[in-house]
Design a protein around this motif. Structure first.
Motif, mmCIF file in Angstrom:
data_model
loop_
_atom_site.group_PDB
_atom_site.id
_atom_site.type_symbol
_atom_site.label_atom_id
_atom_site.label_comp_id
_atom_site.label_asym_id
_atom_site.label_seq_id
_atom_site.Cartn_x
_atom_site.Cartn_y
_atom_site.Cartn_z
ATOM 1 N N PHE A 32 -11.885 -28.003 -71.482
ATOM 2 C CA PHE A 32 -10.541 -27.710 -71.955
ATOM 3 C C PHE A 32 -10.519 -26.618 -73.007
ATOM 4 C CE2 PHE A 32 -10.385 -32.099 -70.569
ATOM 5 C CZ PHE A 32 -9.304 -32.054 -69.719
ATOM 6 N N THR A 92 -7.806 -26.593 -74.859
ATOM 7 C CA THR A 92 -7.282 -27.503 -75.872
ATOM 8 C C THR A 92 -7.686 -28.885 -75.408
ATOM 9 O OG1 THR A 92 -5.248 -27.652 -74.633
ATOM 10 C CG2 THR A 92 -5.292 -26.120 -76.470
ATOM 11 N N ALA A 93 -7.867 -29.761 -76.345
ATOM 12 C CA ALA A 93 -8.288 -31.101 -75.980
ATOM 13 C C ALA A 93 -7.234 -31.748 -75.098
ATOM 14 C CB ALA A 93 -8.502 -31.942 -77.237
ATOM 15 N N PRO A 94 -7.669 -32.625 -74.207
ATOM 16 C CA PRO A 94 -6.715 -33.306 -73.340
ATOM 17 C C PRO A 94 -5.744 -34.139 -74.168
ATOM 18 C CG PRO A 94 -9.003 -33.811 -72.733
ATOM 19 C CD PRO A 94 -9.034 -33.037 -74.010
ATOM 20 N N GLY A 95 -4.580 -34.290 -73.646
ATOM 21 C CA GLY A 95 -3.626 -35.176 -74.305
ATOM 22 C C GLY A 95 -2.891 -34.539 -75.460
ATOM 23 N N THR A 96 -2.957 -33.232 -75.564
ATOM 24 C CA THR A 96 -2.285 -32.579 -76.675
ATOM 25 C C THR A 96 -1.081 -31.789 -76.215
ATOM 26 O OG1 THR A 96 -3.828 -30.764 -76.427
ATOM 27 C CG2 THR A 96 -4.283 -32.378 -78.133
#
Lengths: 167, 167
Positions: free
Chosen positions: B160, B162-166
């Motif tokens: 990613f 960006t980190a997942p879930g963001t």
DNA sequence: CTCAATGCAAAGTATTTGCACGCTC
DNA sequence: GAGCGTGCAAATACTTTGCATTGAG
């Protein structure tokens, strides 16, 4: 102890990992940064406060901070991985000036909604996304010699993920 | 001669460069691909038709094709540069399935307009942009064991930005 | 005491460059 | 012919890993 330190400590304990002076320091330095730091960048800063710390520890601690939800990886397309604050610093997107390298962060609820709608149309379940806009920031547009130059000859400071002029 | 070949030839001549059998072949193979090809991927294909061609030539020719406007670099965050068709294949964005690696291309005029509006608000002049959405495609959602798993243990095929879930 | 953490050096990846020879123009 | 093009090998630039030693719990 700051909230961030608590989050970190909890993550360490929850994963059977240990608290060390190095990790404390790296987190501390990271929290004091504003920019998007590469592992190497942060290493240089940390080294000033403790020259005995190595590359690897900074590198690995940044991964840890990412796991703990305190940091977030970002890539601007220049081949380097950078990290930005993630805790109480929710999702946003970036404009990147190809002239001076400055990044502008922004958030648009409309944009988010539109993306969700597009994803739904394709039955795609989004877990993360990145939007990056490359171009010239306000400052660089004013001192704008770039219009007069042969664009193909200009060496952008940031390499494009898509070729310029295709937006 | 196809339109693409003409574009390429014109670019070569205009830059004082030369037409060669290797360049012709690489363009030809590239045009027959559908996927997002890395330099290495394309090299493997080209090698089947002419084993004497080297890495480097494919790599440099892809840069040439990019300059000529026939190809476009894309990066999905796995550290590899890929190329997609650019000629008569205008700007679009990508959804990338972290389960099966499939990419879905899409274009949204609303999205483009909204981005222009956001950029204008910051007095930013866009020359290019990329939007990438990571998540699960329709197929993978159906065979969706990913909901039951410990997400932190799962190794996503695509790293990613960006980190997942963001999102 | 046990197992994780550290720091060095070395190994990976992917990309890019130097150079001698070969081929377009 | 002159100069670009090619392919090999070597150099970069980052990132990641192996390992012996050190240190936290």
């Amino acid at each position: 102890m700051t909230e961030e330190q608590e989050v970190f400590l909890r993550h360490l304990q929850g994963s059977g990992l240990k608290r060390t002076a190095q990790r404390d320091l790296i987190l501390d330095v990271f929290l004091r940064t504003e920019e998007h730091m590469s592992s190497e960048d942060l290493y240089q800063l940390v080294k000033q406060e403790d020259p005995s710390i190595g590359h690897t520890t900074v590198y690995r601690t940044l991964k840890l901070l990412t796991d703990a939800g305190l940091a977030r990886e970002v890539r601007f397309g220049d081949g380097r991985t950078r990290y930005e604050h993630n805790y109480k610093h929710p999702h946003h997107d970036h404009m990147i000036c190809v002239e001076c390298g400055k990044t502008i962060e922004f958030f648009s609820a409309d944009l988010e909604k539109l993306q969700d709608r597009i994803a739904a149309k394709h039955k795609f379940e989004i877990t993360a996304h990145t939007l990056r806009m490359f171009g010239y920031c306000a400052d660089c547009r004013n001192s704008a010699e770039h219009r007069d130059n042969d664009l193909s000859a200009a060496e952008p400071r940031v390499r494009f993920d898509t070729a310029p002029g295709t937006s």
